[in-house]
Scaffold this motif. Structure first.
Motif, PDB file in Angstrom:
ATOM      1  N   PHE A 169       0.829  -1.325   0.243  1.00 47.53           N
ATOM      2  CA  PHE A 169       0.034   0.080   0.052  1.00 47.53           C
ATOM      3  C   PHE A 169       0.779   1.191  -0.009  1.00 47.53           C
ATOM      4  CE2 PHE A 169      -2.280  -3.221   2.070  1.00 47.53           C
ATOM      5  CZ  PHE A 169      -3.875  -3.207   1.261  1.00 47.53           C
ATOM      6  N   THR A 181      -7.123  -4.062   6.185  1.00 47.52           N
ATOM      7  CA  THR A 181      -5.774  -4.217   6.643  1.00 47.52           C
ATOM      8  C   THR A 181      -5.710  -5.738   6.896  1.00 47.52           C
ATOM      9  OG1 THR A 181      -6.605  -3.836   8.800  1.00 47.52           O
ATOM     10  CG2 THR A 181      -5.862  -1.944   7.601  1.00 47.52           C
ATOM     11  N   THR A 224       0.915   5.753   0.269  1.00 43.74           N
ATOM     12  CA  THR A 224      -0.013   6.989   0.658  1.00 43.74           C
ATOM     13  C   THR A 224      -0.074   8.158  -0.365  1.00 43.74           C
ATOM     14  OG1 THR A 224       2.511   7.625   1.662  1.00 43.74           O
ATOM     15  CG2 THR A 224       0.751   6.634   3.002  1.00 43.74           C
ATOM     16  N   TRP A 271      -9.798   1.003   4.411  1.00 39.78           N
ATOM     17  CA  TRP A 271      -8.559   0.420   4.142  1.00 39.78           C
ATOM     18  C   TRP A 271      -8.794  -1.074   4.753  1.00 39.78           C
ATOM     19  CZ3 TRP A 271      -3.231   1.615   6.715  1.00 39.78           C
ATOM     20  CH2 TRP A 271      -2.208   0.937   6.143  1.00 39.78           C
ATOM     21  N   LEU A 298      -2.045   6.052  10.193  1.00 40.32           N
ATOM     22  CA  LEU A 298      -2.296   4.980   9.547  1.00 40.32           C
ATOM     23  C   LEU A 298      -1.883   3.773  10.390  1.00 40.32           C
ATOM     24  CD1 LEU A 298      -1.443   6.137   5.893  1.00 40.32           C
ATOM     25  CD2 LEU A 298      -3.516   5.834   6.789  1.00 40.32           C
ATOM     26  N   THR A 355      -8.051   5.296  -1.733  1.00 38.86           N
ATOM     27  CA  THR A 355      -9.080   4.724  -0.948  1.00 38.86           C
ATOM     28  C   THR A 355      -8.810   5.583   0.516  1.00 38.86           C
ATOM     29  OG1 THR A 355      -8.933   2.742  -1.843  1.00 38.86           O
ATOM     30  CG2 THR A 355      -9.926   2.758   0.388  1.00 38.86           C
ATOM     31  N   LYS A 356      -9.970   5.887   1.166  1.00 34.71           N
ATOM     32  CA  LYS A 356      -9.959   6.608   2.424  1.00 34.71           C
ATOM     33  C   LYS A 356      -9.449   5.648   3.425  1.00 34.71           C
ATOM     34  CE  LYS A 356     -13.334   8.912   5.239  1.00 34.71           C
ATOM     35  NZ  LYS A 356     -14.620   9.559   5.612  1.00 34.71           N
ATOM     36  N   TYR A 357      -8.472   6.148   4.378  1.00 38.21           N
ATOM     37  CA  TYR A 357      -8.034   5.249   4.993  1.00 38.21           C
ATOM     38  C   TYR A 357      -8.931   4.489   5.986  1.00 38.21           C
ATOM     39  CZ  TYR A 357      -8.472   8.275   9.373  1.00 38.21           C
ATOM     40  OH  TYR A 357      -8.945   9.007  10.253  1.00 38.21           O
ATOM     41  N   GLU A 378      -2.761  -0.552  -3.772  1.00 35.47           N
ATOM     42  CA  GLU A 378      -3.606   0.402  -3.775  1.00 35.47           C
ATOM     43  C   GLU A 378      -3.045   1.426  -2.696  1.00 35.47           C
ATOM     44  OE1 GLU A 378      -7.920   0.452  -1.389  1.00 35.47           O
ATOM     45  OE2 GLU A 378      -6.815  -1.177  -0.922  1.00 35.47           O
ATOM     46  N   ILE A 418      -3.789   4.749  -0.342  1.00 38.16           N
ATOM     47  CA  ILE A 418      -4.460   5.104   0.797  1.00 38.16           C
ATOM     48  C   ILE A 418      -4.422   6.575   0.990  1.00 38.16           C
ATOM     49  CG2 ILE A 418      -4.730   4.625   3.282  1.00 38.16           C
ATOM     50  CD1 ILE A 418      -5.328   2.120   1.365  1.00 38.16           C
ATOM     51  N   THR A 419      -5.490   7.109   1.429  1.00 34.53           N
ATOM     52  CA  THR A 419      -5.266   8.665   1.586  1.00 34.53           C
ATOM     53  C   THR A 419      -6.162   9.033   3.149  1.00 34.53           C
ATOM     54  OG1 THR A 419      -5.886  10.876   0.513  1.00 34.53           O
ATOM     55  CG2 THR A 419      -7.771   9.290   0.391  1.00 34.53           C
ATOM     56  N   LEU A 430       3.141  -0.882   4.119  1.00 40.13           N
ATOM     57  CA  LEU A 430       2.790   0.605   3.884  1.00 40.13           C
ATOM     58  C   LEU A 430       3.959   1.367   3.530  1.00 40.13           C
ATOM     59  CD1 LEU A 430       0.447   2.586   3.969  1.00 40.13           C
ATOM     60  CD2 LEU A 430       1.061   3.001   6.446  1.00 40.13           C
TER      61      LEU A 430
END
Length: 290
Positions: A219, A233, A221, A231, A280, A226-228, A258, A260-261, A239
């Protein structure tokens, strides 16, 4: 290459993220296209790496049996002094009392709190050893943090501190054009560097391929992703946190499964790398029943 498992993603995210072409994404320096960065670039620290300083960092280094000689400010008093002397004696580490100016010189005017410890050179964990740890019985769902070109030792230390607090398996950092374990990073970690394995690799791209072959989901950043809180996990995850100035590099983005934001509603378009990393890491811990 691993076969994509679409069950990992929600209905709106059922694309094969590994095959997705992200090569056209470029960074607009004026708009700040990564919310995982800082506005200022820092030079990689150049002072000697054979010392640690500050109360907590020195205590943890002594407990880890890495200390060779302890330097204490000669006019220092208080509880920390008594504790440090007992610990040094227990570890058979010699003590030298010095003027504050000498400690300032040793630490390049760092905030040493009256304690400086000469230590053995930091022993990075071999990448294969880190993988072995990740696949051990102690790691049901290993979580690895990868730093892509981070140059600020304070950020590295802060990330290590949060990684220890949230049970991260280990960190991977590049050998070139990135900060390593320096005295400032050790102090900022408040001793966490003694408890979180750090692997230093020559080629980050090849390392990501090896992680994928071992079953890890990668993943990254970024501002777009995708909204965290959405996510997934589960399983073995890694990450990538980008550099303070550029975020995740373009060639590394191509290997990400993917993005993550962390949504932002204010005027500032970026977060400090260690702050974003902390959010995160705690999100992973929360979803795993921390």
């Amino acid at each position: 290459m691993r076969k994509q498992d679409n069950k990992r993603f929600s209905n709106k995210n059922k694309n094969d993220f590994r095959k997705k072409d992200t090569s056209k994404k470029v960074f607009d320096k004026n708009k700040g296209n990564s919310n995982f960065r800082e506005k200022q670039e820092f030079d990689v620290e150049q002072i000697d790496n054979d010392i640690v300083y500050g109360v907590h960092a020195v205590i943890e280094a002594l407990k880890a049996d890495t200390g060779n000689k302890l330097y204490i400010q000669e006019d220092l008093k208080g509880k920390n002094l008594a504790e440090m002397k007992v610990l040094a004696a227990d570890k058979k580490v010699s003590i030298s009392f010095e003027k504050k100016q000498e400690l300032d010189k040793m630490t390049d005017n760092g905030v040493h709190q009256g304690f400086v410890l000469k230590v053995s050179a930091y022993a990075y964990t071999d990448f294969d050893e880190l993988l072995k740890l990740a696949n051990s019985n102690e790691q049901d769902n290993p979580f690895i943090i990868i730093l892509d070109g981070l140059t600020d030792p304070h950020n590295l230390g802060s990330i290590l501190r949060t990684a220890d607090a949230t049970g991260v398996t280990g960190l991977i950092i590049p050998k070139h054009r990135a900060v390593g374990i320096t005295p400032t990073a050790v102090k900022a970690s408040t001793g966490a560097v003694q408890h979180v394995p750090v692997s230093r690799v020559t080629n980050l791209s090849q390392t990501l391929d090896k992680l994928k072959d071992d079953g890890f989901w990668i993943f990254g950043t970024d501002m777009n992703g995708t909204k965290y809180t959405d996510w997934n996990t589960q399983g073995k995850i890694a990450l990538i946190i980008g550099s303070e100035g550029k975020g995740v590099s373009a060639n590394i983005k191509k290997q990400v499964d993917e993005m993550i934001t962390i949504p932002m509603t204010g005027h500032v378009q970026s977060l400090n790398a260690s702050v974003a990393g902390a959010i995160l890491m705690y999100e992973v811990a929360r979803k795993r029943g921390f």
